[in-house]
Design an enzyme around this catalytic site. Structure first.
Site, PDB file in Angstrom:
ATOM      1  N   SER A 117       0.812  -1.214   0.000  1.00 53.47           N
ATOM      2  CA  SER A 117       0.000   0.000   0.000  1.00 53.47           C
ATOM      3  C   SER A 117       0.845   1.263   0.000  1.00 53.47           C
ATOM      4  O   SER A 117       1.943   1.293   0.570  1.00 53.47           O
ATOM      5  CB  SER A 117      -0.861  -0.017   1.267  1.00 53.47           C
ATOM      6  OG  SER A 117      -1.437   1.244   1.487  1.00 53.47           O
ATOM      7  N   TYR A 141      -1.548   0.775  10.311  1.00 50.63           N
ATOM      8  CA  TYR A 141      -1.838   0.019   9.088  1.00 50.63           C
ATOM      9  C   TYR A 141      -0.637   0.059   8.144  1.00 50.63           C
ATOM     10  O   TYR A 141      -0.140  -0.982   7.696  1.00 50.63           O
ATOM     11  CB  TYR A 141      -3.090   0.587   8.404  1.00 50.63           C
ATOM     12  CG  TYR A 141      -3.258   0.090   6.997  1.00 50.63           C
ATOM     13  CD1 TYR A 141      -3.559  -1.251   6.738  1.00 50.63           C
ATOM     14  CD2 TYR A 141      -3.079   0.946   5.900  1.00 50.63           C
ATOM     15  CE1 TYR A 141      -3.680  -1.716   5.433  1.00 50.63           C
ATOM     16  CE2 TYR A 141      -3.208   0.484   4.600  1.00 50.63           C
ATOM     17  CZ  TYR A 141      -3.503  -0.843   4.367  1.00 50.63           C
ATOM     18  OH  TYR A 141      -3.609  -1.299   3.084  1.00 50.63           O
ATOM     19  N   LYS A 145       1.964  -2.943   6.745  1.00 52.74           N
ATOM     20  CA  LYS A 145       2.189  -3.267   5.331  1.00 52.74           C
ATOM     21  C   LYS A 145       3.685  -3.205   4.997  1.00 52.74           C
ATOM     22  O   LYS A 145       4.196  -4.013   4.221  1.00 52.74           O
ATOM     23  CB  LYS A 145       1.393  -2.333   4.417  1.00 52.74           C
ATOM     24  CG  LYS A 145      -0.112  -2.449   4.532  1.00 52.74           C
ATOM     25  CD  LYS A 145      -0.641  -3.860   4.346  1.00 52.74           C
ATOM     26  CE  LYS A 145      -0.975  -4.206   2.931  1.00 52.74           C
ATOM     27  NZ  LYS A 145      -1.687  -5.523   2.828  1.00 52.74           N
TER      28      LYS A 145
END
Ligand code: UDP
Length: 312
Positions: A117, A141, A145
């Protein structure tokens, strides 16, 4: 070649499964159906319902179906939820990816396409971020990733051919039944607002951008699916870079997206400007020169085309 698609019953995963199948690749879906849906899995594609934390089930699935490559998309994807529950994100996105990698390696799988991402970049202050720019995530988050990319790289350093695709803001759909119904991102949220006759909220109009609202690189999910297909096919033939940005290279503002959705739905609602949302970055647009060169892709869907794909 048979590909295992983890998260293949999800919004992006189901588009990837279709792209691979349309090009004649055999696929198997592995999904815990926590947000994925059985109905998104095409007829004839086997679905194994299970967790990516279940190494034994992964290994038996890989062996039973003679899997030769993995496209790993199963993950948690909400920035806000990752702030509230970082442990869940660590477990699913980092430990989960490690578990899939370990099972794949133990079963002799040589090819691994990893879903990553743009959230790995954080606030870079750079107009178009490239893979060589430093990645300092601004959310748990994004951090998970980035950590997952590191795990993939460890197996790359052993004997796996790998590539992590850093998607920018994925939106749109190829079919009504494949739409993103998580209501966690801008397009689905605004469409829900319009449906419920609520004024769309725009988080902040005091950013240093031309209209004051945040700028993102919105990329059609169909293009994301094509990028996976091309990356998967190229991995089998030779090496790919460890990470690659997947976007359009063009930024659009939140106001532009909201106005486009209001216009296309014929809504007379007016957007409401509210406080900035915590953790939001003013501008995040991909430098796509690497993907253009290596994958030979040039994704150009604009916000209007993406929005139109979500309106009946
Ligand atoms: N956004 C907004 N109103 C909403 C939802 C999102 O203004 O109801 C903005 C958000 O602040 C960000 C952009 O839309 O600037 C994209 O947000 P999204 O959550 O889709 O993706 P992100 O870029 O945060 O991963």
């Amino acid at each position: 070649m048979t590909w295992l698609i983890t998260g293949g019953a999800g919004y992006i995963g189901s588009h990837v499964v279709r792209a691979l199948a349309a090009s004649g690749h055999a696929t198997v879906v592995f999904d815990d159906l926590s947000t994925g849906k059985r109905s998104r899995v095409p007829a004839g594609v086997p679905l194994v319902v299970g967790s990516i934390l279940d190494g034994d089930l992964l290994a038996s699935t890989l062996r039973e179906h003679g899997i030769t490559g993995v496209v790993h998309l199963a993950a948690k994807k909400s920035v806000a939820e990752s702030v509230e529950n970082p442990e869940l994100y660590e477990l699913t996105n980092v430990v989960g990816t490690e578990t899939v990698l370990a099972a794949a390696h133990a079963c002799g799988v040589k090819y691994f396409v990893n879903s990553s991402s743009a959230a790995v970049y954080g606030e870079s202050g750079i107009a178009r971020v490239s893979e060589s720019d430093v990645a300092i995530p601004a959310s748990p988050y994004g951090a998970t990733k980035l950590a997952a990319e590191g795990s993939v790289d460890r197996y790359r350093a052993l004997d796996m051919a790998t590539c992590s695709l850093r998607y920018f803001n994925v939106a749109g759909s190829d079919a009504v039944e494949l739409r993103d119904d998580s209501v966690a991102n801008l397009f689905p949220i605004i469409l829900r607002n319009i449906e419920e006759n609520e004024r769309p909220k725009i988080f902040g109009n005091d950013y240093e951008t031309p209209d004051g609202t945040c700028i993102r690189d919105y990329v059609h999910v169909r293009d994301i699916a094509d990028a996976h297909l091309i990356a998967a096919e190229m991995l089998v033939k030779g090496e790919l870079p460890a990470v690659m940005n997947i976007g359009t290279g063009t930024g659009s503002s939140v106001l532009e997206v909201v106005r486009t959705l209001l216009d296309l739905t014929g809504s007379s609602l007016e957007p409401e400007f509210v406080e900035r949302r915590a953790g939001d970055i003013g501008e995040l647009v991909a430098d796509v020169s690497l993907a253009r060169k290596v994958l030979g892709v040039n994704f150009t869907s604009d916000v209007r085309e993406i929005a139109a794909s979500l309106i009946n």
